[in-house]
Design an enzyme around this catalytic site. Structure first.
Site, PDB file in Angstrom:
ATOM      1  CG  ASP A   1     -60.653  66.072 -28.603  1.00  0.00           C
ATOM      2  OD1 ASP A   1     -61.294  65.480 -28.299  1.00  0.00           O
ATOM      3  OD2 ASP A   1     -60.128  67.215 -28.427  1.00  0.00           O
TER       4      ASP A   1
ATOM      5  CG  ASN B   1     -51.056  74.511 -29.395  1.00  0.00           C
ATOM      6  OD1 ASN B   1     -52.571  74.197 -29.482  1.00  0.00           O
ATOM      7  ND2 ASN B   1     -51.046  73.275 -28.929  1.00  0.00           N
TER       8      ASN B   1
ATOM      9  CG  HIS C   1     -55.204  71.941 -30.122  1.00  0.00           C
ATOM     10  ND1 HIS C   1     -54.131  71.954 -28.729  1.00  0.00           N
ATOM     11  CD2 HIS C   1     -56.746  72.041 -29.593  1.00  0.00           C
ATOM     12  CE1 HIS C   1     -54.951  72.094 -27.851  1.00  0.00           C
ATOM     13  NE2 HIS C   1     -56.495  71.644 -28.206  1.00  0.00           N
TER      14      HIS C   1
ATOM     15  CD  GLU D   1     -51.878  69.280 -29.006  1.00  0.00           C
ATOM     16  OE1 GLU D   1     -52.054  70.639 -29.513  1.00  0.00           O
ATOM     17  OE2 GLU D   1     -51.505  69.071 -27.696  1.00  0.00           O
TER      18      GLU D   1
END
Ligand code: GLP
Length: 263
Positions: free
Chosen positions: A67, A136, A138, A143
């Site tokens: 990313d 979370n 990801h 996400e």
């Protein structure tokens, strides 16, 4: 899925590094999928050492990072390009043209992202994909609620991710809100996946990814659909796993069978 519970992050990094170096021996033009964040830094240190002190050659290796932030200049100290230069690329002999990041600058980002998928395919696909995981769940910047069939594209970061990463920005207005990331399906195309997660902050995401139902709400759970994935954990990140004793036994059996040359 395999789960290895290590003494600490250093031991985990050693396991990952050993596997990469082993693969590199049989395939000098290995295609590596690389992650950023604090988690993989130990592996990058050990790979750098393997080059500087052990003479390991990275000149034919190709890399694809997971990313990159969109609204941040490539030479900004917090860009993932800068991160990778600092923690790995400056210390090994990988040629600049072998290093790839998902497109993060326009115009025409959507088309550029699609072409990026072609570039990965043309390289022969990713041999080993390194992953961390967000608190979370990801993976990359996929996400929660990211499509499990997603490909390289632009994602808006969640409040939780922004909070987790806010420590890197003195001026909150500088913090990027949008990033480009390989998709979940892109990640699942890798032949081998090694996910590292250390510390109590990751325990919930690890539990959901390893033992929870497959759900886009916990993107790490998509890895349950991959045939060759290993979670490398420490005691704290593994603490909520109900099957932890099974994973320890399974690891011990595997090591024994390998030593006996049975597998
Ligand atoms: C970042 C990255 C992920 C990384 C994750 C965890 O935001 N986009 O690729 O795995 O968050 O980061 P850390 O390793 O610092 O906990």
């Amino acid at each position: 899925m395999q789960v290895v519970v290590c003494k600490d992050a250093e031991e985990g990094a050693g396991i990952v590094t050993e596997e990469i170096l082993g693969a590199l021996e049989s395939k000098p033009d290995l295609v590596l999928g690389l992650a950023t964040g604090s988690t993989p830094i130990g592996v990058y240190q050990q790979l750098s050492l393997a080059h500087c002190e052990g003479g390991v050659d990275f000149s034919a290796v190709r890399t694809f990072n997971l990313d990159e932030y969109c609204d941040l200049a490539a030479d900004h100290p917090q860009s993932y390009r800068s991160f990778m230069r600092k923690h790995l690329f400056k210390d090994i002999n990988i040629p600049e043209e072998n290093i790839h990041f998902p497109p993060s600058e326009g115009p025409g980002l959507r088309e550029k992202c699609l072409r990026h998928e072609d570039e990965i395919r043309q390289a022969g696909g990713i041999n080993i994909q390194l992953l961390g995981i967000g608190s979370n769940g990801h993976i990359g910047f996929n996400e929660p609620t990211s499509s499990l069939a997603s490909r390289t594209r632009i994602k808006t970061l969640t409040e939780k991710t922004l909070r987790d990463n806010s420590r890197f920005y003195e001026d909150p207005s500088e913090q990027p809100q949008v990033a480009s990331t390989l998709g979940i399906a892109t990640i699942l195309d890798a032949r081998r996946i090694l996910l590292q997660a250390y510390g109590e902050k990751k325990a919930e995401a690890v539990k959901a990814s390893v033992e929870g139902p497959i759900s886009s709400y916990w993107p790490g759970s998509a890895l349950q659909m991959h045939a060759d994935v290993t979670f490398i954990l420490d005691e704290a990140s593994a603490a909520r796993l109900e099957m932890i004793e099974y994973f320890r036994k399974s690891r011990a059996d595997r090591v024994r069978l390998q030593e006996e040359n049975t597998i």
